[in-house]
Design a protein around this motif. Structure first.
Motif, short mmCIF file in Angstrom:
data_model
loop_
_atom_site.label_atom_id
_atom_site.label_comp_id
_atom_site.label_asym_id
_atom_site.label_seq_id
_atom_site.Cartn_x
_atom_site.Cartn_y
_atom_site.Cartn_z
N LEU A 50 13.21 -26.84 -14.59
CA LEU A 50 11.83 -27.04 -15.04
C LEU A 50 11.42 -25.70 -15.64
O LEU A 50 11.55 -24.67 -14.97
N TYR A 51 10.96 -25.68 -16.88
CA TYR A 51 10.65 -24.39 -17.49
C TYR A 51 9.46 -24.50 -18.42
O TYR A 51 9.04 -25.59 -18.80
N CYS A 52 8.95 -23.35 -18.77
CA CYS A 52 7.83 -23.34 -19.70
C CYS A 52 7.89 -22.09 -20.57
O CYS A 52 8.39 -21.04 -20.16
N GLU A 53 7.41 -22.24 -21.79
CA GLU A 53 7.19 -21.13 -22.69
C GLU A 53 5.85 -21.38 -23.38
O GLU A 53 5.64 -22.42 -23.98
N ASN A 54 4.98 -20.41 -23.24
CA ASN A 54 3.61 -20.55 -23.76
C ASN A 54 3.00 -21.83 -23.19
O ASN A 54 2.89 -21.95 -21.97
N GLN A 68 13.61 -11.08 -14.49
CA GLN A 68 13.56 -10.96 -13.04
C GLN A 68 13.92 -12.30 -12.44
O GLN A 68 13.35 -13.32 -12.82
N ALA A 89 13.09 -17.67 -12.35
CA ALA A 89 13.28 -16.59 -13.32
C ALA A 89 12.04 -16.38 -14.17
O ALA A 89 11.41 -17.33 -14.61
N ASN A 90 11.75 -15.14 -14.41
CA ASN A 90 10.66 -14.67 -15.25
C ASN A 90 11.38 -13.95 -16.39
O ASN A 90 11.99 -12.90 -16.15
N VAL A 92 5.86 -27.27 -21.60
CA VAL A 92 6.55 -27.52 -20.34
C VAL A 92 7.69 -28.49 -20.63
O VAL A 92 7.50 -29.47 -21.35
N VAL A 129 5.11 -12.31 -21.35
CA VAL A 129 6.12 -12.98 -20.55
C VAL A 129 6.52 -14.21 -21.35
O VAL A 129 5.74 -15.15 -21.50
N THR A 130 7.72 -14.21 -21.86
CA THR A 130 8.11 -15.29 -22.78
C THR A 130 8.23 -16.62 -22.06
O THR A 130 7.79 -17.64 -22.56
N GLY A 131 8.87 -16.61 -20.87
CA GLY A 131 9.10 -17.89 -20.22
C GLY A 131 9.33 -17.75 -18.73
O GLY A 131 9.56 -16.67 -18.19
N LEU A 132 9.26 -18.92 -18.12
CA LEU A 132 9.40 -19.02 -16.67
C LEU A 132 10.27 -20.23 -16.41
O LEU A 132 10.09 -21.29 -17.04
N GLU A 133 11.23 -20.09 -15.51
CA GLU A 133 11.98 -21.28 -15.17
C GLU A 133 12.26 -21.34 -13.68
O GLU A 133 12.33 -20.33 -12.99
N PHE A 134 12.40 -22.57 -13.22
CA PHE A 134 12.58 -22.88 -11.82
C PHE A 134 13.64 -23.98 -11.79
O PHE A 134 13.46 -25.02 -12.42
#
Lengths: 182, 366
Positions: A81-85, A111, A130-131, A88, A139-144
């Motif tokens: 599951l991830y997001c950028e700006n 990170q 991950a960040n 989702v 912060v470009t993106g986040l994923e789980f």
């Protein structure tokens, strides 16, 4: 009983029924492309927590991969599951590695925290957050993600981090925690 | 060498250890400063906050590094609020480590933030939060990635600030752990600590099932003394399809629990809220078929006096190279008075906790 500072000589020297740092490496001198954390005993340690802060030393997009026992076959599953700006999204696939994160340009930062249920007998399950591609105030993106390692039999003896040439840049920090039992 | 308990003040190299504990606040505050830090030595911090909003209007909770109040902070967030799954990115003058989702005053918030503190590079953090919790309603759950655009300064303080006066209400608690790296102090060879070590996460229960079970009870707990538990369950499905729940004190009262979750299943992202449950659900959107594997990790604020809140992650429906789902969940138990003396891990299907299921409970020694 009270005491001041206690400095165990090696992680395995202190048994606290809890988490102890088993590996701590900061990249200095020159960027690295891979590193291996060896000497592990997954069936004894049972659980690992891998924490990374990667500074990209590669001038371009670089994924950071994790392989268990350096298994490079398509033995890993992923649901992410991830997001950028404001976007989702989610993806499910099978891979030859665990992509713990990625960085899209030189000197940007990733990170991650990866929880590994290590004991053999069943498919190994992993949770990763991950960040990624962090620079300045962006912060470009986040994923789980949840991962599997489709190997029920082998004791985990090593973890291998891989990247493109020089992807593990100077300043990258890799820490592994393990459980140490009385 | 064996030793008994190691009380505060004690630092043990190679551990994450508590260096600040506000205790539950007895009077409301607007901000708390944790000072005398050395980020370049400590390198990593872990911040756990259970907040009771005490402001006249709903507030957010900010974190500033070295009290830097300039627009030097960035974030990317992923959130679930009722049935909405969304994401935003922004540049601000702070990190939001919890967020007022809608409009309730006096609500509870629960967050966990992992900070990479060492200078030389931009500082980053990953935060999980569950927000605006009242009775059985959890208004939101969020995952955030942060940056602090300062590469040079050693972090010497963390400033936790509510953006409404008294937003850190009575009952709020702030706990900070650091990574202990020490080359000084008493060196020891083999040391087996038989009692508690202050400030570390200690495993107090481990059970690998040799026989399938419908429920497993962890007894003899002292939730009001222990305060924080971390539960990790690796479920091996023992039936056709089972979900794992958690009941403090085996409370099965209908409509006593609620959750908000955020999930990814194949290419579908979704969010869901429920207020009428009879247990905490570790993975509301997942279930384990026979021999499928799920991994769940839950952080629980156990102490009575307020609603019991939990933040958990889950990955489930794992077989071979198929991982069915990933979820972030905020849970609540709408019971404020009773001390937690047991935790019951249960399946909604007979023998759903199959052979090979592992249940681990850790306590933060405060």
């Amino acid at each position: 009983m009270r005491r001041g500072k206690i400095t165990p000589k090696l992680a395995s020297n202190i048994k606290i029924n809890g988490w102890v740092k088993a590996y701590d490496h900061t990249v200095t001198g020159s960027a690295e492309t891979s590193l291996t954390i060896s000497g592990l005993v997954g069936d004894t340690d049972k659980e690992y927590k891998l924490e990374t802060r990667i500074v990209s030393g590669y001038n371009g997009y670089v994924p950071i991969w994790l392989r268990i026992n350096n298994d490079g076959n398509i033995n890993y599953g992923r649901q992410v599951l991830y997001c950028e700006n404001t976007t989702v999204a989610a993806t499910r696939d099978s891979l030859s590695h665990i992509p713990i994160g990625s960085i899209d340009a030189l000197n940007k930062i990733l990170q991650t925290e990866t929880i590994i249920h290590a004991k053999s007998g069943y498919v190994r399950a992993i949770i990763n957050s991950a960040n990624y591609s962090v620079s300045g105030t962006t912060v470009t993106g986040l994923e789980f993600a949840g991962y599997s390692w489709n190997n029920t039999a082998d004791n985990i003896t090593s973890l291998v981090l891989l990247s493109e040439t020089g992807g593990l840049g100077i300043g990258s920090s890799i820490i592994l925690w393990k459980k140490v039992f009385r | 060498m064996k030793t008994g308990k190691l009380e505060s003040p004690i630092t043990v190299d190679g551990t994450m250890q508590v260096i600040y504990d506000s205790g539950e606040l007895s009077s409301a505050q607007t901000s708390i400063t944790i000072s005398n830090l050395n980020g370049d030595i400590d390198e990593e911090y872990e911040l756990i906050v259970r907040r009771k909003d005490g402001g006249a209007t709903p507030s957010n909770l900010q974190l500033r590094l070295n009290n830097d109040s300039d627009s030097n902070y960035g974030y990317q967030q992923l959130y679930g609020q009722d049935t909405t799954a969304g994401a935003t990115r922004n540049v601000t003058s702070r990190w939001y480590i919890d967020v007022a989702e809608v409009d309730a005053t006096g609500a509870l918030y629960f967050s966990h933030t992992k900070i990479y503190a060492k200078s030389g590079y931009i500082r980053t953090a990953v935060n999980q939060q569950t927000n605006e919790i009242t009775t059985t309603t959890v208004k939101g759950v969020r995952l955030l990635g942060f940056s602090w655009n300062n590469t040079a300064d050693n972090i010497t303080q963390l400033n936790v600030i509510a953006d409404v006066a008294n937003g850190l209400g009575v009952g709020s608690r702030i706990i900070l752990l650091k990574k202990v790296t020490s080359t000084s102090g008493i060196k020891t060879g083999n040391l087996s600590v038989q009692g508690k070590i202050y400030g570390v996460w200690e495993e107090i229960y481990r059970n690998e099932l040799g026989t399938a079970a419908t429920s497993v009870t962890i007894s003899n707990l002292a939730g009001n003394t222990d305060v924080l538990y971390r539960l990790r369950v690796k479920q091996v499905g023992g039936s056709a399809g089972s979900q794992v729940g958690l009941r403090p004190n085996n409370d099965s009262t209908t409509d006593t629990y609620g959750y908000q979750d955020l999930s990814g299943i194949n290419t579908t992202t979704a969010a869901e809220r429920s207020t009428t449950r009879n247990r905490m659900w570790l993975a509301p959107q997942g279930s384990e078929a026979n021999n499928y594997v799920g991994l769940y990790e839950l952080l629980l604020y156990a102490k009575s006096g307020y609603l019991r809140t939990a933040l958990n992650t889950a990955t489930c429906g794992i077989t071979a190279t198929t991982v069915t789902c990933v979820q972030l969940v905020g849970n609540v138990w709408n019971e404020t008075a009773t001390e937690i003396t047991s935790l019951v891990v249960l399946s909604d299907d007979t023998d759903g906790l199959g052979v090979g299921t592992e249940i681990v409970l850790e306590r933060l020694n405060l």
